[in-house]
Design a protein around this motif. Structure first.
Motif, mmCIF file in Angstrom:
data_model
loop_
_atom_site.group_PDB
_atom_site.id
_atom_site.type_symbol
_atom_site.label_atom_id
_atom_site.label_comp_id
_atom_site.label_asym_id
_atom_site.label_seq_id
_atom_site.Cartn_x
_atom_site.Cartn_y
_atom_site.Cartn_z
ATOM 1 N N PRO A 90 0.821 -1.216 0.000
ATOM 2 C CA PRO A 90 0.000 0.000 0.000
ATOM 3 C C PRO A 90 0.849 1.258 0.000
ATOM 4 O O PRO A 90 1.836 1.365 0.721
ATOM 5 N N LYS A 91 0.469 2.199 -0.839
ATOM 6 C CA LYS A 91 1.166 3.481 -0.921
ATOM 7 C C LYS A 91 0.425 4.570 -0.151
ATOM 8 O O LYS A 91 0.826 5.726 -0.163
ATOM 9 N N SER A 92 -0.657 4.180 0.520
ATOM 10 C CA SER A 92 -1.439 5.105 1.336
ATOM 11 C C SER A 92 -1.975 4.344 2.541
ATOM 12 O O SER A 92 -2.335 3.161 2.438
ATOM 13 N N SER A 93 -2.041 5.016 3.675
ATOM 14 C CA SER A 93 -2.573 4.391 4.882
ATOM 15 C C SER A 93 -4.088 4.215 4.812
ATOM 16 O O SER A 93 -4.684 3.578 5.666
ATOM 17 N N LYS A 94 -4.707 4.783 3.766
ATOM 18 C CA LYS A 94 -6.162 4.676 3.608
ATOM 19 C C LYS A 94 -6.581 3.412 2.869
ATOM 20 O O LYS A 94 -7.779 3.103 2.804
ATOM 21 N N VAL A 95 -5.620 2.699 2.282
ATOM 22 C CA VAL A 95 -5.935 1.464 1.565
ATOM 23 C C VAL A 95 -6.499 0.435 2.545
ATOM 24 O O VAL A 95 -5.947 0.227 3.627
ATOM 25 N N LYS A 96 -7.594 -0.191 2.154
ATOM 26 C CA LYS A 96 -8.186 -1.254 2.963
ATOM 27 C C LYS A 96 -8.275 -2.516 2.120
ATOM 28 O O LYS A 96 -8.867 -2.503 1.042
ATOM 29 N N ASN A 97 -7.693 -3.600 2.617
ATOM 30 C CA ASN A 97 -7.708 -4.835 1.852
ATOM 31 C C ASN A 97 -7.302 -6.001 2.743
ATOM 32 O O ASN A 97 -6.836 -5.806 3.874
ATOM 33 N N VAL A 98 -7.460 -7.196 2.215
ATOM 34 C CA VAL A 98 -7.058 -8.424 2.906
ATOM 35 C C VAL A 98 -6.129 -9.190 1.982
ATOM 36 O O VAL A 98 -6.408 -9.343 0.787
ATOM 37 N N SER A 99 -5.003 -9.665 2.525
ATOM 38 C CA SER A 99 -4.022 -10.359 1.688
ATOM 39 C C SER A 99 -3.232 -11.331 2.553
ATOM 40 O O SER A 99 -3.453 -11.445 3.759
ATOM 41 N N ASP A 100 -2.302 -12.042 1.931
ATOM 42 C CA ASP A 100 -1.392 -12.906 2.679
ATOM 43 C C ASP A 100 -0.248 -12.101 3.281
ATOM 44 O O ASP A 100 0.252 -12.427 4.357
ATOM 45 N N GLU A 101 0.174 -11.062 2.567
ATOM 46 C CA GLU A 101 1.356 -10.308 2.977
ATOM 47 C C GLU A 101 1.178 -8.823 2.691
ATOM 48 O O GLU A 101 0.687 -8.445 1.631
ATOM 49 N N VAL A 102 1.601 -8.010 3.648
ATOM 50 C CA VAL A 102 1.712 -6.570 3.448
ATOM 51 C C VAL A 102 3.194 -6.235 3.453
ATOM 52 O O VAL A 102 3.907 -6.576 4.396
ATOM 53 N N ARG A 103 3.641 -5.576 2.381
ATOM 54 C CA ARG A 103 5.048 -5.189 2.276
ATOM 55 C C ARG A 103 5.106 -3.695 1.967
ATOM 56 O O ARG A 103 4.707 -3.271 0.889
ATOM 57 N N VAL A 104 5.586 -2.917 2.923
ATOM 58 C CA VAL A 104 5.560 -1.471 2.817
ATOM 59 C C VAL A 104 6.970 -0.940 2.589
ATOM 60 O O VAL A 104 7.907 -1.317 3.292
ATOM 61 N N VAL A 105 7.108 -0.068 1.598
ATOM 62 C CA VAL A 105 8.386 0.587 1.326
ATOM 63 C C VAL A 105 8.500 1.824 2.214
ATOM 64 O O VAL A 105 7.584 2.647 2.263
ATOM 65 N N ASN A 106 9.617 1.948 2.898
ATOM 66 C CA ASN A 106 9.819 3.067 3.819
ATOM 67 C C ASN A 106 10.201 4.337 3.062
ATOM 68 O O ASN A 106 11.357 4.733 3.012
ATOM 69 N N ASN A 107 9.179 4.946 2.479
ATOM 70 C CA ASN A 107 9.362 6.203 1.758
ATOM 71 C C ASN A 107 9.106 7.361 2.730
ATOM 72 O O ASN A 107 8.088 8.037 2.668
ATOM 73 N N ASN A 108 10.061 7.542 3.660
ATOM 74 C CA ASN A 108 9.940 8.571 4.705
ATOM 75 C C ASN A 108 8.664 8.407 5.518
ATOM 76 O O ASN A 108 7.948 9.384 5.793
#
Length: 201
Positions: free
Chosen positions: A121-139
């Protein structure tokens, strides 16, 4: 009898490698990288202007050349396409199928044809269900990560350093990881882009 219509996909590249990130790191797979996205991230590593239009049959022929049983469909954002025909044919050939998405689309119509779903997700507003969440630390900050884990339900949570000019923000990412794990009820893990570190595609 299921009748499937022919679909063309803008394919950036198809290649074999080892998954370099997240829970399935090290798994040997065929990557199908599709061009195009509904977002415009300044750290995207896909050249969306470079693609070849391919049919499902073209893609299957190329994938079969690698003689592997696992496929990851990535992008760009693969869910801007109707993936049903491609997933149906891959599953018919008994491939293990993973999708990497930004999470802004619903997976309901294709979930039965996938074995693993990763969202970044590129926004904290994304809502979804998945096996994995992988977030890039873009500040990012800790509040953003906590919002993401509240809105994105998954089995595994990973935080990845951001690459800029061949440099990674490792120290900032490890610091943020420690902060979130002190207050979160999830277990966040570090995900390094091992394919870049060891020099494979």
């Amino acid at each position: 009898m299921v009748i499937l219509q022919s679909t063309k996909y803008k394919v950036n590249e198809i290649f074999s490698s080892h998954q370099g990130e997240g829970f399935n790191v090290g798994r040997e797979v065929v990557f199908i990288r599709l061009s195009g996205c509904n977002l415009s991230c300044n750290f995207c590593d896909t050249n969306h202007k470079s693609f070849t239009e391919m049919s499902v049959e073209d893609i299957l022929k190329k994938v079969n050349e690698y003689n592997l049983n696992s496929v990851i469909i990535t992008g760009g954002e693969p869910l801007i396409y109707n993936l049903f025909h491609l997933l149906f044919m891959l599953k018919a050939k008994r491939y293990w199928i993973a999708i990497e998405s930004n999470g802004s689309y619903c997976f309901d119509k294709i979930i039965e044809f996938t074995d693993y779903i990763t969202i970044s997700p590129k926004s904290s507003k994304v809502k979804n269900v998945s096996d994995e969440v992988r977030v890039v630390n873009n500040n990012l900050n800790i509040d953003t990560l906590l919002d993401i884990e509240k809105n994105c339900i998954a089995k595994h949570y990973f935080l990845s350093p951001l690459e800029h000019n061949n440099q990674f923000n490792y120290l900032d990412t490890i610091k943020l990881l420690g902060m979130v794990n002190r207050v979160s009820n999830k277990n966040w893990h570090l995900s390094l882009q091992m394919h870049k570190i060891i020099g494979i595609e």
